[in-house]
Design a protein around this motif. Structure first.
Motif, mmCIF file in Angstrom:
data_model
loop_
_atom_site.group_PDB
_atom_site.id
_atom_site.type_symbol
_atom_site.label_atom_id
_atom_site.label_comp_id
_atom_site.label_asym_id
_atom_site.label_seq_id
_atom_site.Cartn_x
_atom_site.Cartn_y
_atom_site.Cartn_z
ATOM 1 N N UNK A 10 -9.613 -5.946 8.368
ATOM 2 C CA UNK A 10 -10.361 -4.704 8.224
ATOM 3 C C UNK A 10 -9.827 -3.879 7.059
ATOM 4 N N UNK A 11 -10.728 -3.396 6.241
ATOM 5 C CA UNK A 11 -10.377 -2.538 5.106
ATOM 6 C C UNK A 11 -10.338 -1.090 5.575
ATOM 7 N N UNK A 12 -9.247 -0.418 5.278
ATOM 8 C CA UNK A 12 -9.079 0.990 5.631
ATOM 9 C C UNK A 12 -8.992 1.790 4.336
ATOM 10 N N UNK A 13 -10.058 2.497 4.010
ATOM 11 C CA UNK A 13 -10.114 3.214 2.737
ATOM 12 C C UNK A 13 -9.118 4.374 2.672
ATOM 13 N N UNK A 26 -6.900 -8.069 -0.552
ATOM 14 C CA UNK A 26 -7.371 -8.458 0.773
ATOM 15 C C UNK A 26 -8.703 -9.201 0.682
ATOM 16 N N UNK A 27 -9.614 -8.716 -0.141
ATOM 17 C CA UNK A 27 -10.912 -9.390 -0.331
ATOM 18 C C UNK A 27 -10.694 -10.793 -0.876
ATOM 19 N N UNK A 70 -12.376 -15.769 7.139
ATOM 20 C CA UNK A 70 -13.400 -14.962 7.809
ATOM 21 C C UNK A 70 -13.879 -13.763 7.011
ATOM 22 N N UNK A 71 -13.160 -13.400 5.951
ATOM 23 C CA UNK A 71 -13.607 -12.319 5.092
ATOM 24 C C UNK A 71 -13.055 -10.959 5.462
#
Length: 249
Positions: free
Chosen positions: A205-208, A219-220, A228-229
Protein backbone atom coordinates in the motif's frame (compact mmCIF):
# COMPACT_ATOMS: atom_id res chain seq x y z
CA UNK A 1 22.44 -39.46 -15.35
CA UNK A 2 19.00 -38.89 -13.83
CA UNK A 3 18.00 -35.39 -12.69
CA UNK A 4 14.86 -34.29 -10.85
CA UNK A 5 13.98 -30.73 -11.92
CA UNK A 6 12.01 -29.20 -9.05
CA UNK A 7 10.31 -25.99 -10.11
CA UNK A 8 6.98 -24.22 -10.28
CA UNK A 9 7.81 -20.92 -11.97
CA UNK A 10 8.87 -19.23 -15.18
CA UNK A 11 12.54 -19.06 -14.19
CA UNK A 12 12.71 -22.82 -13.70
CA UNK A 13 10.86 -23.38 -16.97
CA UNK A 14 13.28 -21.20 -18.93
CA UNK A 15 16.36 -22.75 -17.33
CA UNK A 16 15.04 -26.24 -18.08
CA UNK A 17 14.88 -25.27 -21.75
CA UNK A 18 18.58 -24.46 -21.53
CA UNK A 19 19.35 -27.71 -19.69
CA UNK A 20 17.42 -29.75 -22.24
CA UNK A 21 20.00 -28.81 -24.88
CA UNK A 22 22.87 -30.33 -22.88
CA UNK A 23 22.19 -33.95 -23.77
CA UNK A 24 21.31 -35.11 -20.26
CA UNK A 25 20.09 -38.69 -20.42
CA UNK A 26 17.05 -38.36 -18.15
CA UNK A 27 15.23 -35.41 -16.59
CA UNK A 28 12.10 -35.76 -14.47
CA UNK A 29 10.00 -32.70 -13.64
CA UNK A 30 8.40 -32.14 -10.24
CA UNK A 31 6.05 -29.19 -9.96
CA UNK A 32 3.22 -27.93 -7.79
CA UNK A 33 -0.33 -29.13 -8.09
CA UNK A 34 -2.80 -26.52 -9.32
CA UNK A 35 -4.55 -26.40 -5.95
CA UNK A 36 -1.34 -26.34 -3.87
CA UNK A 37 -1.34 -23.94 -0.93
CA UNK A 38 2.08 -22.54 -1.83
CA UNK A 39 1.64 -19.30 -3.80
CA UNK A 40 3.75 -18.74 -6.92
CA UNK A 41 3.32 -15.27 -8.39
CA UNK A 42 5.22 -16.32 -11.50
CA UNK A 43 3.83 -19.84 -11.67
CA UNK A 44 3.73 -22.06 -14.75
CA UNK A 45 0.71 -24.20 -15.69
CA UNK A 46 1.15 -27.96 -15.94
CA UNK A 47 0.48 -27.75 -19.69
CA UNK A 48 3.72 -25.80 -20.14
CA UNK A 49 5.76 -28.42 -18.29
CA UNK A 50 4.20 -31.15 -20.42
CA UNK A 51 5.56 -29.44 -23.54
CA UNK A 52 8.96 -30.96 -22.75
CA UNK A 53 7.57 -34.42 -23.45
CA UNK A 54 9.12 -35.89 -20.30
CA UNK A 55 7.65 -37.31 -17.10
CA UNK A 56 5.96 -34.74 -14.85
CA UNK A 57 4.95 -35.30 -11.23
CA UNK A 58 2.53 -32.86 -9.56
CA UNK A 59 3.06 -32.62 -5.82
CA UNK A 60 1.83 -30.58 -2.86
CA UNK A 61 4.85 -30.56 -0.52
CA UNK A 62 8.33 -31.75 -1.45
CA UNK A 63 9.10 -32.97 2.06
CA UNK A 64 6.12 -35.36 1.86
CA UNK A 65 7.56 -37.07 -1.22
CA UNK A 66 10.57 -38.83 0.31
CA UNK A 67 9.37 -42.29 -0.75
CA UNK A 68 8.77 -41.14 -4.34
CA UNK A 69 12.16 -39.46 -4.61
CA UNK A 70 13.90 -42.51 -3.18
CA UNK A 71 12.07 -44.68 -5.71
CA UNK A 72 13.12 -42.39 -8.58
CA UNK A 73 16.71 -42.57 -7.25
CA UNK A 74 18.03 -39.35 -8.86
CA UNK A 75 21.71 -38.61 -9.25
CA UNK A 76 21.04 -34.87 -8.88
CA UNK A 77 18.19 -32.55 -8.00
CA UNK A 78 17.94 -29.05 -9.44
CA UNK A 79 15.73 -26.59 -7.56
CA UNK A 80 14.66 -23.41 -9.28
CA UNK A 81 11.60 -21.47 -8.18
CA UNK A 82 10.33 -23.47 -5.21
CA UNK A 83 8.96 -21.64 -2.18
CA UNK A 84 9.26 -24.47 0.32
CA UNK A 85 12.15 -25.22 2.67
CA UNK A 86 13.64 -28.60 1.76
CA UNK A 87 14.54 -30.83 4.70
CA UNK A 88 17.77 -32.77 5.21
CA UNK A 89 16.01 -36.07 4.50
CA UNK A 90 15.30 -34.97 0.93
CA UNK A 91 18.61 -33.16 0.41
CA UNK A 92 20.49 -36.35 1.22
CA UNK A 93 18.86 -38.54 -1.42
CA UNK A 94 20.62 -37.49 -4.69
CA UNK A 95 24.21 -38.80 -4.72
CA UNK A 96 25.50 -35.55 -6.31
CA UNK A 97 23.45 -33.32 -4.02
CA UNK A 98 20.87 -30.63 -4.65
CA UNK A 99 21.68 -27.40 -6.46
CA UNK A 100 19.67 -24.23 -6.66
CA UNK A 101 19.59 -20.72 -8.12
CA UNK A 102 19.12 -17.59 -6.01
CA UNK A 103 18.63 -14.17 -7.68
CA UNK A 104 21.20 -12.28 -5.61
CA UNK A 105 24.96 -12.39 -5.21
CA UNK A 106 25.10 -14.57 -2.12
CA UNK A 107 25.83 -14.28 0.74
CA UNK A 108 24.27 -10.85 0.23
CA UNK A 109 20.50 -11.02 -0.12
CA UNK A 110 19.63 -14.31 1.50
CA UNK A 111 16.00 -14.89 2.30
CA UNK A 112 12.63 -13.75 1.03
CA UNK A 113 11.53 -11.82 -2.05
CA UNK A 114 15.01 -11.21 -3.48
CA UNK A 115 13.93 -9.30 -6.60
CA UNK A 116 11.47 -7.13 -4.67
CA UNK A 117 13.98 -6.35 -1.93
CA UNK A 118 16.80 -5.72 -4.40
CA UNK A 119 14.78 -2.93 -6.03
CA UNK A 120 13.43 -1.53 -2.76
CA UNK A 121 16.96 -1.23 -1.37
CA UNK A 122 18.29 0.52 -4.45
CA UNK A 123 20.88 -2.11 -5.32
CA UNK A 124 22.61 -1.27 -8.60
CA UNK A 125 24.41 -4.56 -9.24
CA UNK A 126 22.96 -7.97 -8.56
CA UNK A 127 23.04 -11.36 -10.20
CA UNK A 128 22.24 -15.04 -9.86
CA UNK A 129 24.05 -17.50 -7.61
CA UNK A 130 24.21 -21.19 -8.48
CA UNK A 131 24.89 -23.09 -5.27
CA UNK A 132 24.49 -26.32 -3.34
CA UNK A 133 21.43 -26.34 -1.11
CA UNK A 134 21.87 -27.04 2.58
CA UNK A 135 19.57 -27.03 5.60
CA UNK A 136 20.26 -23.34 6.28
CA UNK A 137 18.81 -20.24 4.65
CA UNK A 138 20.52 -19.89 1.24
CA UNK A 139 23.85 -20.64 2.91
CA UNK A 140 25.20 -23.52 0.83
CA UNK A 141 28.51 -23.63 -1.03
CA UNK A 142 28.66 -21.47 -4.16
CA UNK A 143 29.31 -23.00 -7.57
CA UNK A 144 29.30 -19.80 -9.60
CA UNK A 145 27.68 -16.36 -9.98
CA UNK A 146 26.59 -14.31 -12.97
CA UNK A 147 26.27 -10.56 -12.45
CA UNK A 148 24.03 -7.95 -14.06
CA UNK A 149 23.30 -4.27 -13.51
CA UNK A 150 19.97 -2.85 -12.39
CA UNK A 151 18.99 0.37 -14.12
CA UNK A 152 17.07 3.11 -12.25
CA UNK A 153 14.06 2.55 -14.52
CA UNK A 154 13.99 -1.25 -14.21
CA UNK A 155 10.76 -2.70 -12.86
CA UNK A 156 10.43 -6.19 -11.37
CA UNK A 157 9.74 -7.85 -14.72
CA UNK A 158 12.82 -6.21 -16.25
CA UNK A 159 15.00 -7.58 -13.44
CA UNK A 160 13.29 -10.96 -13.75
CA UNK A 161 14.30 -11.17 -17.41
CA UNK A 162 17.90 -10.38 -16.43
CA UNK A 163 17.73 -13.17 -13.85
CA UNK A 164 16.58 -15.61 -16.52
CA UNK A 165 19.38 -14.57 -18.87
CA UNK A 166 22.01 -14.90 -16.13
CA UNK A 167 20.58 -18.24 -15.02
CA UNK A 168 20.84 -19.63 -18.53
CA UNK A 169 24.53 -18.71 -18.66
CA UNK A 170 25.12 -20.58 -15.41
CA UNK A 171 23.20 -23.67 -16.54
CA UNK A 172 25.04 -23.89 -19.84
CA UNK A 173 28.49 -23.42 -18.33
CA UNK A 174 28.30 -25.12 -14.95
CA UNK A 175 25.59 -27.81 -14.97
CA UNK A 176 27.83 -30.12 -17.08
CA UNK A 177 30.62 -29.56 -14.53
CA UNK A 178 28.28 -30.44 -11.65
CA UNK A 179 27.30 -33.64 -13.47
CA UNK A 180 30.97 -34.48 -14.07
CA UNK A 181 31.76 -33.66 -10.42
CA UNK A 182 34.29 -31.04 -11.48
CA UNK A 183 32.37 -27.85 -10.65
CA UNK A 184 33.89 -25.15 -8.42
CA UNK A 185 32.69 -25.15 -4.84
CA UNK A 186 33.43 -22.52 -2.22
CA UNK A 187 31.86 -21.76 1.15
CA UNK A 188 30.04 -18.47 1.59
CA UNK A 189 31.83 -15.70 3.46
CA UNK A 190 29.92 -15.43 6.74
CA UNK A 191 31.22 -11.88 7.31
CA UNK A 192 29.29 -10.66 4.25
CA UNK A 193 25.91 -12.18 5.04
CA UNK A 194 22.89 -9.91 4.61
CA UNK A 195 19.38 -11.30 5.01
CA UNK A 196 16.39 -9.66 3.35
CA UNK A 197 13.28 -9.04 5.44
CA UNK A 198 10.10 -10.81 4.42
CA UNK A 199 7.65 -8.25 2.96
CA UNK A 200 4.22 -7.99 4.50
CA UNK A 201 1.02 -7.66 2.50
CA UNK A 202 0.44 -4.14 3.80
CA UNK A 203 3.82 -3.09 2.36
CA UNK A 204 2.14 -2.96 -1.06
CA UNK A 205 0.00 0.00 0.00
CA UNK A 206 1.22 3.47 -0.94
CA UNK A 207 0.94 6.05 1.82
CA UNK A 208 1.24 9.55 0.39
CA UNK A 209 1.70 11.03 3.87
CA UNK A 210 4.56 8.77 4.97
CA UNK A 211 6.20 7.64 1.70
CA UNK A 212 8.52 9.95 -0.21
CA UNK A 213 8.29 10.18 -4.00
CA UNK A 214 11.46 8.11 -4.31
CA UNK A 215 10.04 5.45 -1.99
CA UNK A 216 6.77 5.34 -3.90
CA UNK A 217 8.62 4.95 -7.19
CA UNK A 218 10.77 2.15 -5.77
CA UNK A 219 7.68 0.43 -4.40
CA UNK A 220 5.88 0.57 -7.78
CA UNK A 221 8.95 -0.82 -9.56
CA UNK A 222 9.59 -3.56 -7.01
CA UNK A 223 6.03 -4.83 -6.70
CA UNK A 224 5.00 -4.69 -10.36
CA UNK A 225 4.33 -7.83 -12.39
CA UNK A 226 4.80 -10.71 -11.81
CA UNK A 227 3.99 -9.61 -8.25
CA UNK A 228 0.74 -8.16 -6.89
CA UNK A 229 1.45 -4.48 -7.49
CA UNK A 230 1.68 -1.37 -5.34
CA UNK A 231 -1.66 0.35 -4.83
CA UNK A 232 -3.58 3.26 -3.42
CA UNK A 233 -6.97 3.00 -1.75
CA UNK A 234 -9.77 5.53 -1.60
CA UNK A 235 -13.51 5.33 -1.04
CA UNK A 236 -13.52 1.56 -0.98
CA UNK A 237 -11.64 1.18 -4.25
CA UNK A 238 -8.08 0.13 -4.99
CA UNK A 239 -5.93 1.46 -7.82
CA UNK A 240 -2.97 -0.79 -8.69
CA UNK A 241 -0.01 0.99 -10.28
CA UNK A 242 1.96 -1.38 -12.49
CA UNK A 243 4.50 1.00 -13.98
CA UNK A 244 5.64 4.53 -13.25
CA UNK A 245 8.11 7.09 -14.48
CA UNK A 246 10.04 9.48 -12.25
CA UNK A 247 10.74 12.97 -13.61
CA UNK A 248 12.36 16.06 -12.17
CA UNK A 249 10.28 19.27 -12.33
Amino acid sequence: MKIIWLSANQLGYELLKEASDLGISEIIIMTLKKNAKTTMYDGIDIEKWCEFGIEVFEIEMINEEVALIEKLNPDLMVVCGWRQIIKKEVLGIPRLGVIGFHPTLLPYGRGSAPIINTILEGIKESGVTMYYLSEGLDDGDIIAQEKFSIDPIDHAQDVYMKVIKAGKVLVKQYLPLVINQSAPRRPQDSSKVYIFKKPKLQDNKIDFEKDSIDNIYAKVRALSKPYKGAYIEKNGKRLIIWRAELKEI
